[in-house]
Design an enzyme around this catalytic site. Structure first.
Site, PDB file in Angstrom:
ATOM      1  N   ASP A  28       0.856  -1.180   0.000  1.00 36.62           N
ATOM      2  CA  ASP A  28       0.000   0.000   0.000  1.00 36.62           C
ATOM      3  C   ASP A  28       0.898   1.238   0.000  1.00 36.62           C
ATOM      4  O   ASP A  28       1.856   1.304   0.771  1.00 36.62           O
ATOM      5  CB  ASP A  28      -0.883  -0.018   1.251  1.00 36.62           C
ATOM      6  CG  ASP A  28      -1.995   1.011   1.219  1.00 36.62           C
ATOM      7  OD1 ASP A  28      -1.692   2.200   0.978  1.00 36.62           O
ATOM      8  OD2 ASP A  28      -3.145   0.636   1.452  1.00 36.62           O
ATOM      9  N   ILE A  29       0.605   2.209  -0.854  1.00 35.39           N
ATOM     10  CA  ILE A  29       1.460   3.403  -0.921  1.00 35.39           C
ATOM     11  C   ILE A  29       1.226   4.356   0.258  1.00 35.39           C
ATOM     12  O   ILE A  29       2.015   5.260   0.484  1.00 35.39           O
ATOM     13  CB  ILE A  29       1.302   4.186  -2.254  1.00 35.39           C
ATOM     14  CG1 ILE A  29      -0.128   4.666  -2.442  1.00 35.39           C
ATOM     15  CG2 ILE A  29       1.776   3.354  -3.419  1.00 35.39           C
ATOM     16  CD1 ILE A  29      -0.269   5.692  -3.553  1.00 35.39           C
ATOM     17  N   HIS A  92     -10.561  -5.758  -2.755  1.00 35.24           N
ATOM     18  CA  HIS A  92      -9.214  -5.893  -2.219  1.00 35.24           C
ATOM     19  C   HIS A  92      -9.243  -6.201  -0.728  1.00 35.24           C
ATOM     20  O   HIS A  92     -10.208  -5.899  -0.030  1.00 35.24           O
ATOM     21  CB  HIS A  92      -8.359  -4.651  -2.486  1.00 35.24           C
ATOM     22  CG  HIS A  92      -8.898  -3.373  -1.955  1.00 35.24           C
ATOM     23  ND1 HIS A  92      -9.977  -2.726  -2.513  1.00 35.24           N
ATOM     24  CD2 HIS A  92      -8.504  -2.605  -0.914  1.00 35.24           C
ATOM     25  CE1 HIS A  92     -10.219  -1.604  -1.851  1.00 35.24           C
ATOM     26  NE2 HIS A  92      -9.341  -1.517  -0.859  1.00 35.24           N
ATOM     27  N   HIS A  94      -6.829  -5.791   2.757  1.00 35.70           N
ATOM     28  CA  HIS A  94      -5.680  -5.162   3.404  1.00 35.70           C
ATOM     29  C   HIS A  94      -5.059  -6.185   4.355  1.00 35.70           C
ATOM     30  O   HIS A  94      -5.774  -6.768   5.180  1.00 35.70           O
ATOM     31  CB  HIS A  94      -6.111  -3.957   4.256  1.00 35.70           C
ATOM     32  CG  HIS A  94      -6.616  -2.793   3.482  1.00 35.70           C
ATOM     33  ND1 HIS A  94      -5.806  -1.731   3.125  1.00 35.70           N
ATOM     34  CD2 HIS A  94      -7.852  -2.515   3.004  1.00 35.70           C
ATOM     35  CE1 HIS A  94      -6.535  -0.851   2.460  1.00 35.70           C
ATOM     36  NE2 HIS A  94      -7.775  -1.301   2.373  1.00 35.70           N
TER      37      HIS A  94
END
Length: 129
Positions: A28-29, A92, A94
């Site tokens: 994750d950015i 998605h 996490h």
């Protein structure tokens, strides 16, 4: 086309962790913790529970492999998982390294990591896949 589809296609750079013919995992950015990883299906579907049962089940199995690799590479008690799906219209998961429950609070300030540190973390995790 979602931002995740562009990442999968290679149009947007990322720190890739793992990939197979149906799934893609990358850092994750805007991580909550070092090693915060997203697991996405290559099929562009907005809502995770719209995925067919086999794909959804296989996605969780793929995520498990990634989570176990994160746990070996990043100092943490365990890896937490969250499915929100509100910020990007592409299913998605996490995966977030945890040392305490509050590490998985999306209201916390995000880490600011430079590209070299991100690449280093991705390489450390990828070794265990």
């Amino acid at each position: 086309m979602t931002i995740f589809s562009k990442i999968i296609k290679g149009d947007i750079p990322c720190c890739k962790i793992a990939e197979d013919d149906r799934f893609f995992a990358f850092l994750d950015i805007n991580p909550m913790q070092k090693g915060h990883t997203l697991v996405v299906p290559k099929l562009e579907e907005d809502y995770i529970f719209n995925l067919d049962d086999d794909l959804l089940g296989d996605m969780f199995i793929f995520a498990k492999k990634v989570a176990l690799a994160i746990q070996q590479a990043v100092p943490c008690v365990r890896v937490g998982m969250a499915v929100l799906g509100m910020e990007v219209p592409h299913a998605h998961i996490h995966l977030v390294p945890l040392n305490k429950e509050s590490d998985l609070d999306f209201r916390n300030a995000k880490l600011k990591l430079d590209s070299e540190e991100m690449k280093s973390i991705a390489e450390k995790i990828s070794v265990f896949i």
